[in-house]
Motif scaffolding. Structure first.
Motif, PDB file in Angstrom:
ATOM      1  N   ALA A   1     -24.328  -6.147  -8.340  1.00 45.19           N
ATOM      2  CA  ALA A   1     -25.526  -5.307  -8.457  1.00 45.19           C
ATOM      3  C   ALA A   1     -25.624  -4.324  -7.296  1.00 45.19           C
ATOM      4  O   ALA A   1     -26.026  -3.170  -7.476  1.00 45.19           O
ATOM      5  N   VAL A   2     -25.265  -4.779  -6.093  1.00 48.06           N
ATOM      6  CA  VAL A   2     -25.285  -3.890  -4.926  1.00 48.06           C
ATOM      7  C   VAL A   2     -24.271  -2.762  -5.094  1.00 48.06           C
ATOM      8  O   VAL A   2     -24.570  -1.581  -4.840  1.00 48.06           O
ATOM      9  N   VAL A   3     -23.056  -3.113  -5.522  1.00 46.18           N
ATOM     10  CA  VAL A   3     -22.035  -2.087  -5.767  1.00 46.18           C
ATOM     11  C   VAL A   3     -22.534  -1.109  -6.828  1.00 46.18           C
ATOM     12  O   VAL A   3     -22.398   0.119  -6.679  1.00 46.18           O
TER      13      VAL A   3
ATOM     14  N   ILE B   1     -19.086   3.426 -12.972  1.00 44.87           N
ATOM     15  CA  ILE B   1     -19.884   2.228 -12.693  1.00 44.87           C
ATOM     16  C   ILE B   1     -19.168   0.948 -13.113  1.00 44.87           C
ATOM     17  O   ILE B   1     -19.714  -0.148 -12.930  1.00 44.87           O
ATOM     18  N   ALA B   2     -17.955   1.081 -13.640  1.00 44.77           N
ATOM     19  CA  ALA B   2     -17.240  -0.099 -14.147  1.00 44.77           C
ATOM     20  C   ALA B   2     -16.998  -1.165 -13.074  1.00 44.77           C
ATOM     21  O   ALA B   2     -17.153  -2.361 -13.361  1.00 44.77           O
ATOM     22  N   PRO B   3     -16.630  -0.810 -11.820  1.00 49.99           N
ATOM     23  CA  PRO B   3     -16.385  -1.880 -10.828  1.00 49.99           C
ATOM     24  C   PRO B   3     -17.608  -2.764 -10.595  1.00 49.99           C
ATOM     25  O   PRO B   3     -17.501  -3.993 -10.607  1.00 49.99           O
ATOM     26  N   GLY B   4     -18.782  -2.160 -10.379  1.00 43.81           N
ATOM     27  CA  GLY B   4     -19.979  -2.961 -10.140  1.00 43.81           C
ATOM     28  C   GLY B   4     -20.346  -3.811 -11.340  1.00 43.81           C
ATOM     29  O   GLY B   4     -20.717  -4.978 -11.210  1.00 43.81           O
ATOM     30  N   VAL B   5     -20.251  -3.225 -12.538  1.00 44.36           N
ATOM     31  CA  VAL B   5     -20.578  -3.960 -13.757  1.00 44.36           C
ATOM     32  C   VAL B   5     -19.616  -5.134 -13.947  1.00 44.36           C
ATOM     33  O   VAL B   5     -20.034  -6.243 -14.308  1.00 44.36           O
TER      34      VAL B   5
ATOM     35  N   GLY C   1     -18.736   0.946 -23.442  1.00 39.45           N
ATOM     36  CA  GLY C   1     -19.248   0.854 -22.075  1.00 39.45           C
ATOM     37  C   GLY C   1     -19.648  -0.545 -21.675  1.00 39.45           C
ATOM     38  O   GLY C   1     -19.790  -0.843 -20.486  1.00 39.45           O
ATOM     39  N   ASN C   2     -19.847  -1.433 -22.653  1.00 40.96           N
ATOM     40  CA  ASN C   2     -20.162  -2.829 -22.353  1.00 40.96           C
ATOM     41  C   ASN C   2     -18.924  -3.668 -22.064  1.00 40.96           C
ATOM     42  O   ASN C   2     -19.044  -4.819 -21.641  1.00 40.96           O
ATOM     43  N   LEU C   3     -17.745  -3.101 -22.283  1.00 42.38           N
ATOM     44  CA  LEU C   3     -16.519  -3.891 -22.102  1.00 42.38           C
ATOM     45  C   LEU C   3     -16.300  -4.365 -20.664  1.00 42.38           C
ATOM     46  O   LEU C   3     -15.849  -5.500 -20.465  1.00 42.38           O
ATOM     47  N   PRO C   4     -16.576  -3.546 -19.617  1.00 44.20           N
ATOM     48  CA  PRO C   4     -16.398  -4.080 -18.261  1.00 44.20           C
ATOM     49  C   PRO C   4     -17.219  -5.345 -18.015  1.00 44.20           C
ATOM     50  O   PRO C   4     -16.739  -6.288 -17.365  1.00 44.20           O
ATOM     51  N   LEU C   5     -18.454  -5.369 -18.537  1.00 44.47           N
ATOM     52  CA  LEU C   5     -19.275  -6.570 -18.389  1.00 44.47           C
ATOM     53  C   LEU C   5     -18.667  -7.731 -19.156  1.00 44.47           C
ATOM     54  O   LEU C   5     -18.594  -8.858 -18.650  1.00 44.47           O
TER      55      LEU C   5
END
Length: 506
Positions: free
Chosen positions: A365-367, A385-389, A326-330
């Protein structure tokens, strides 16, 4: 012939070789191994929270100390570690630090209680502070010219990868539960890496004596450690204890300690003694403001990354492996932002790249805020939540790639070593503070079962930090220092100028 830890060591001294040292690329290999051990330990524990709770009864405060305590002692000791290398020799301090780090990793893996694990993590950070500052000096002693440029071209991407794979590897090891070790395996990883690096370093890193005329400012070192501890202790314990009077007094004492350190460093310089930090740095407004920016930015980044992991594991029952993924998008977003900043923007638009990154992070953060509002708990996946992250990661990467160069542009050439060591230390301590602050904010709301509300609060805190950081960027130099100068390739610099290299954690 010489002895290391009392064992006969056949490694040659520099004067026994002619021309470039033939085993110098093995030196690069062990330096990278040491840095990867640090990067893994800085992030690999993030996904171990639920397992630590089940195994050792770790509460929210215990988890914050396990994660942030390492960064605290690492940051507080980095500059001292660099000075010890100057005095006693970088090879010797590297071997001592590497051996101690490996031993501390073993102790962490067999810790019988959360209290002992915290103590061992503090020791591990202390060992890292002795180990890491030696890397840059050893590389500069054994490489020069175009080869040294190639060394740093290899160093950067490898370290970036180490920061990315930490949570993923940690999740894989914990979820795999190999040999029934569970979370303990995340520390045992260091044993094989550390022992192999220790053998290679003891045999192939050439000897070069330190300068015994260098005096180590222990008074300054004690003031730094005490000031950091007085700040992080109440931030970790305050929420749990209801913010009693001692927490506020402790934070006030920390501010006084920092002021005393600045005065003590200036006095040491005026009386002819060698200060821990070049006093001229503290008289440069752009540099001192930049230190605040480093602390704010990395405090927000590391804190938010921790909250993301806690939200996935505690709030949505993700396994350690899934939370790591789950940390991969970041991580991917950060890599993209770094590539955009480093390859296209920093040289062309200068300081403005630092002013583009924070708004991009805020947009992410808003997304993410609205993505969290629209979650269906029954069908939630990281894709929601991947797009916002990822967008937040892109903004962070743009800043990370350029931030050190713009702050270092404010200092003189002969201050680069000391300045980079201070920046690295502030980055690590800032991360520790971020773990304490964001962990407290999240757990305060999560105790009621409102995990989304806890994440929302963390995003508000991050937004405030980003706004202040954005304002600080206008006080930094308009142009960054070229990368080769950041790494000490200036002809007028000597190995004695070395400090900890900028130490970037993703």
């Amino acid at each position: 012939m010489m002895e290391v830890f009392g064992v006969c060591d056949p490694s040659p001294t520099p004067d026994e070789t002619t021309g470039p040292y033939r085993w110098r690329w093995l030196i690069l290999a062990v330096m990278i191994a040491a840095e990867i051990m640090d990067l893994l330990d800085a992030s690999i524990v993030n996904v171990a929270g639920p397992d630590l709770e089940r195994s050792l009864g770790a509460g929210s405060v215990g988890l914050q100390w396990v994660i942030g305590g390492y960064a605290l002692t690492l940051g507080a000791g980095l500059v001292l570690g660099g000075r010890l290398g100057d005095r006693y020799g970088r090879r010797r301090m590297f071997l001592i630090g590497l051996g101690a780090f490996t031993a501390a990793s073993l102790l962490c893996s067999i810790a019988p209680s959360i209290e002992s694990l915290i103590v061992f993590r503090l020791l591990q950070g202390t060992a890292g502070a002795m180990l890491l500052p030696q890397g840059l000096g050893l590389l500069r002693e054994n490489f020069s010219g175009p080869e040294l440029t190639k060394v740093f071209a290899i160093f950067g991407p490898v370290l970036g990868l180490g920061g990315i794979i930490g949570p993923v590897l940690g999740g894989f090891l914990i979820e795999g539960d190999f040999f029934g070790l569970g979370w303990r395996s995340v520390f045992l990883v260091n044993l094989s890496i550390g022992l192999a690096a220790l053998v290679v370093a003891a045999k192939f890193v050439p000897r070069k004596s330190g300068d015994r005329t260098v005096r180590v400012d222990m008074t300054g070192a004690v003031l730094v450690v005490a000031s950091c501890a007085l700040l992080v202790l109440p931030l970790n314990q305050g929420q749990e204890n209801g913010w009693p009077l001692w927490t506020w007094l402790s934070m006030a004492a920390s501010v006084i300690g920092v002021a005393l350190f600045a005065v003590q460093q200036r006095r040491a310089s005026l009386t002819g003694r060698e200060p821990l930090v070049t006093p001229g740095l503290l008289r440069k407004p752009a540099f001192t403001v930049g230190l605040g920016g480093i602390a704010l930015f990395f405090g927000g980044l590391i804190g938010t990354q921790l909250v993301l992991t806690l939200f996935l594991q505690i709030g949505h029952d993700f396994s350690a492996g899934d939370a790591g993924l789950g940390n991969l998008p970041l991580a991917v977003g950060t890599a993209i932002g770094g590539a955009i900043s480093g390859a296209f923007l920093a040289d062309r638009i200068g300081r403005k790249v630092l002013q583009i990154g924070p708004p991009v992070q805020l947009a992410g953060a808003v997304v993410l805020w609205f993505e969290l509002d629209g979650l269906d708990a029954a069908s939630f996946s990281i894709r929601d939540i991947a797009p916002g992250v990822a967008v937040a990661g892109i903004g962070a990467g743009m800043v990370i790639a350029a931030l050190f160069s713009f702050i270092l542009a404010a200092v003189d050439d002969d201050e680069i070593g000391s300045a980079s060591g201070v920046l690295s230390a502030v980055q690590a301590v800032g991360g520790s503070i971020g773990v304490a602050v964001f962990g407290s904010v999240f757990f305060d709301q999560a105790r009621t079962g409102d995990f989304t509300g806890g994440f929302h609060r963390a995003l508000i805190v991050q937004a405030c930090l980003l706004v202040v950081f954005f304002a600080i960027t206008f006080l930094l130099p308009r142009k960054g220092r070229p990368e080769e100068e950041q790494h000490g390739i200036l002809p007028e610099m000597t190995a004695d100028d070395s400090g900890a290299e900028p130490h970037l954690t993703v």
